[in-house]
Design a protein around this motif. Structure first.
Motif, PDB file in Angstrom:
ATOM      1  N   GLY A   3       9.814 -10.221  14.797  1.00 58.33           N
ATOM      2  CA  GLY A   3       9.509 -11.288  13.799  1.00 58.33           C
ATOM      3  C   GLY A   3       8.312 -10.814  13.174  1.00 58.33           C
ATOM      4  O   GLY A   3       7.588 -11.272  12.331  1.00 58.33           O
ATOM      5  N   GLY A   4       7.203  -9.903  13.659  1.00 60.80           N
ATOM      6  CA  GLY A   4       6.091  -9.305  13.185  1.00 60.80           C
ATOM      7  C   GLY A   4       6.142  -8.766  11.923  1.00 60.80           C
ATOM      8  O   GLY A   4       5.411  -9.042  11.104  1.00 60.80           O
ATOM      9  N   GLY A   5       7.609  -8.052  11.552  1.00 60.79           N
ATOM     10  CA  GLY A   5       7.499  -7.702  10.212  1.00 60.79           C
ATOM     11  C   GLY A   5       7.876  -8.593   9.200  1.00 60.79           C
ATOM     12  O   GLY A   5       7.421  -8.308   8.107  1.00 60.79           O
ATOM     13  N   GLY A   6       8.465  -9.641   9.478  1.00 63.32           N
ATOM     14  CA  GLY A   6       8.534 -10.828   8.552  1.00 63.32           C
ATOM     15  C   GLY A   6       7.287 -11.469   8.238  1.00 63.32           C
ATOM     16  O   GLY A   6       7.063 -11.807   7.085  1.00 63.32           O
ATOM     17  N   LYS A   7       6.311 -11.595   9.199  1.00 63.81           N
ATOM     18  CA  LYS A   7       4.871 -12.087   8.842  1.00 63.81           C
ATOM     19  C   LYS A   7       4.166 -11.193   7.916  1.00 63.81           C
ATOM     20  O   LYS A   7       3.544 -11.620   7.031  1.00 63.81           O
ATOM     21  CB  LYS A   7       4.209 -12.290  10.240  1.00 63.81           C
ATOM     22  N   GLU A   8       4.463  -9.626   7.946  1.00 59.96           N
ATOM     23  CA  GLU A   8       3.652  -9.033   7.268  1.00 59.96           C
ATOM     24  C   GLU A   8       4.205  -9.012   5.861  1.00 59.96           C
ATOM     25  O   GLU A   8       3.402  -8.679   4.884  1.00 59.96           O
ATOM     26  CB  GLU A   8       3.878  -7.375   7.769  1.00 59.96           C
ATOM     27  N   ALA A   9       5.604  -9.071   5.714  1.00 58.70           N
ATOM     28  CA  ALA A   9       6.151  -9.187   4.446  1.00 58.70           C
ATOM     29  C   ALA A   9       5.753 -10.147   3.756  1.00 58.70           C
ATOM     30  O   ALA A   9       5.810 -10.503   2.310  1.00 58.70           O
ATOM     31  CB  ALA A   9       7.753  -9.196   4.592  1.00 58.70           C
ATOM     32  N   ALA A  10       5.386 -11.191   4.279  1.00 60.90           N
ATOM     33  CA  ALA A  10       5.035 -12.686   3.545  1.00 60.90           C
ATOM     34  C   ALA A  10       3.457 -12.504   3.064  1.00 60.90           C
ATOM     35  O   ALA A  10       2.946 -13.323   2.428  1.00 60.90           O
ATOM     36  CB  ALA A  10       4.861 -13.838   4.513  1.00 60.90           C
ATOM     37  N   LEU A  11       2.741 -11.519   3.426  1.00 58.30           N
ATOM     38  CA  LEU A  11       1.165 -11.363   3.014  1.00 58.30           C
ATOM     39  C   LEU A  11       1.373 -10.763   1.782  1.00 58.30           C
ATOM     40  O   LEU A  11       2.066  -9.916   1.448  1.00 58.30           O
ATOM     41  CB  LEU A  11       0.550 -10.383   4.250  1.00 58.30           C
ATOM     42  N   PRO A  12       0.013 -11.034   0.946  1.00 52.58           N
ATOM     43  CA  PRO A  12      -0.003 -10.341  -0.461  1.00 52.58           C
ATOM     44  C   PRO A  12      -0.183  -8.961  -0.159  1.00 52.58           C
ATOM     45  O   PRO A  12      -0.556  -8.304   0.948  1.00 52.58           O
ATOM     46  CB  PRO A  12      -1.422 -11.043  -0.906  1.00 52.58           C
ATOM     47  N   ARG A  16      -1.788  -6.377   2.584  1.00 49.21           N
ATOM     48  CA  ARG A  16      -1.001  -5.377   3.420  1.00 49.21           C
ATOM     49  C   ARG A  16      -1.511  -4.020   3.122  1.00 49.21           C
ATOM     50  O   ARG A  16      -1.615  -2.944   4.211  1.00 49.21           O
ATOM     51  CB  ARG A  16       0.426  -5.247   2.854  1.00 49.21           C
ATOM     52  N   GLN A  17      -1.981  -3.541   1.980  1.00 52.08           N
ATOM     53  CA  GLN A  17      -2.514  -2.103   1.943  1.00 52.08           C
ATOM     54  C   GLN A  17      -3.899  -2.046   2.532  1.00 52.08           C
ATOM     55  O   GLN A  17      -4.112  -1.165   3.040  1.00 52.08           O
ATOM     56  CB  GLN A  17      -2.940  -2.194   0.361  1.00 52.08           C
ATOM     57  N   MET A  18      -4.759  -3.089   2.623  1.00 46.35           N
ATOM     58  CA  MET A  18      -5.973  -3.128   3.266  1.00 46.35           C
ATOM     59  C   MET A  18      -5.778  -2.994   4.866  1.00 46.35           C
ATOM     60  O   MET A  18      -6.496  -2.121   5.335  1.00 46.35           O
ATOM     61  CB  MET A  18      -6.931  -4.388   3.052  1.00 46.35           C
ATOM     62  N   VAL A  19      -4.672  -3.646   5.382  1.00 47.31           N
ATOM     63  CA  VAL A  19      -4.430  -3.483   6.677  1.00 47.31           C
ATOM     64  C   VAL A  19      -3.940  -2.164   7.085  1.00 47.31           C
ATOM     65  O   VAL A  19      -4.336  -1.474   8.256  1.00 47.31           O
ATOM     66  CB  VAL A  19      -3.559  -4.478   7.332  1.00 47.31           C
ATOM     67  N   SER A  20      -3.137  -1.806   6.158  1.00 42.64           N
ATOM     68  CA  SER A  20      -2.540  -0.275   6.633  1.00 42.64           C
ATOM     69  C   SER A  20      -3.753   0.654   6.496  1.00 42.64           C
ATOM     70  O   SER A  20      -3.761   1.776   7.213  1.00 42.64           O
ATOM     71  CB  SER A  20      -1.476  -0.069   5.368  1.00 42.64           C
ATOM     72  N   SER A  21      -4.520   0.498   5.598  1.00 43.27           N
ATOM     73  CA  SER A  21      -5.598   1.392   5.441  1.00 43.27           C
ATOM     74  C   SER A  21      -6.661   1.239   6.665  1.00 43.27           C
ATOM     75  O   SER A  21      -7.020   2.568   7.368  1.00 43.27           O
ATOM     76  CB  SER A  21      -6.373   1.028   4.286  1.00 43.27           C
ATOM     77  N   GLN A  22      -6.818   0.134   7.340  1.00 43.77           N
ATOM     78  CA  GLN A  22      -7.487  -0.017   8.449  1.00 43.77           C
ATOM     79  C   GLN A  22      -7.074   0.864   9.560  1.00 43.77           C
ATOM     80  O   GLN A  22      -7.539   1.467  10.375  1.00 43.77           O
ATOM     81  CB  GLN A  22      -7.968  -1.288   8.734  1.00 43.77           C
ATOM     82  N   ARG A  23      -5.574   0.476   9.715  1.00 41.79           N
ATOM     83  CA  ARG A  23      -4.792   1.114  10.805  1.00 41.79           C
ATOM     84  C   ARG A  23      -5.004   2.431  10.655  1.00 41.79           C
ATOM     85  O   ARG A  23      -4.954   3.208  11.632  1.00 41.79           O
ATOM     86  CB  ARG A  23      -3.297   0.545  10.854  1.00 41.79           C
ATOM     87  N   ARG A  24      -4.679   3.034   9.622  1.00 38.94           N
ATOM     88  CA  ARG A  24      -4.705   4.560   9.391  1.00 38.94           C
ATOM     89  C   ARG A  24      -5.924   5.027   9.858  1.00 38.94           C
ATOM     90  O   ARG A  24      -5.985   6.107  10.603  1.00 38.94           O
ATOM     91  CB  ARG A  24      -4.132   4.703   7.939  1.00 38.94           C
TER      92      ARG A  24
END
Length: 102
Positions: A3-12, A16-24
């Motif tokens: 279900g976590g993927g659906g929540k991420e898809a709902a984000l602007p 998502r780009q900022m979160v992926s940058s932080q994770r990377r």
């Protein structure tokens, strides 16, 4: 976790780009810190009265260079209010990466 993927898809998209940058970048910092795990035995060798061999000196230099590349990240984390600056810092790092074409 499915279900976590659906929540991420709902984000602007920008979020998502900022979160992926932080994770990377967090993964990169963690990988670099894991590479420096061998520095303590090398440093303690001199403290215990033993001398470093040429190979150990080269390893120590490599560890110190690796840590020097991490210093901007670590300084940003130690500053007061740095938690509030992390999204801005991640965005800035991502801009540098996009400019290089990585």
């Amino acid at each position: 976790m499915a279900g976590g993927g659906g929540k991420e898809a709902a984000l602007p998209g920008w979020w998502r780009q900022m979160v992926s940058s932080q994770r990377r970048e967090a993964g990169r910092i963690l990988a670099e810190l894991m590479e420096t795990r061998g520095i303590m035995p090398l440093l303690m060798k001199a403290r215990n009265g033993q001398s470093w061999s040429a190979v150990e000196k080269a390893q120590l230099l490599a560890h110190l260079r690796r840590m020097a590349h991490l210093s901007p990240y670590l300084i940003a984390l130690l500053l007061p209010g740095s938690v509030l600056l992390l999204p801005i810092y991640a965005w800035w790092l991502d801009r540098r990466r996009l400019r290089r074409g990585d």
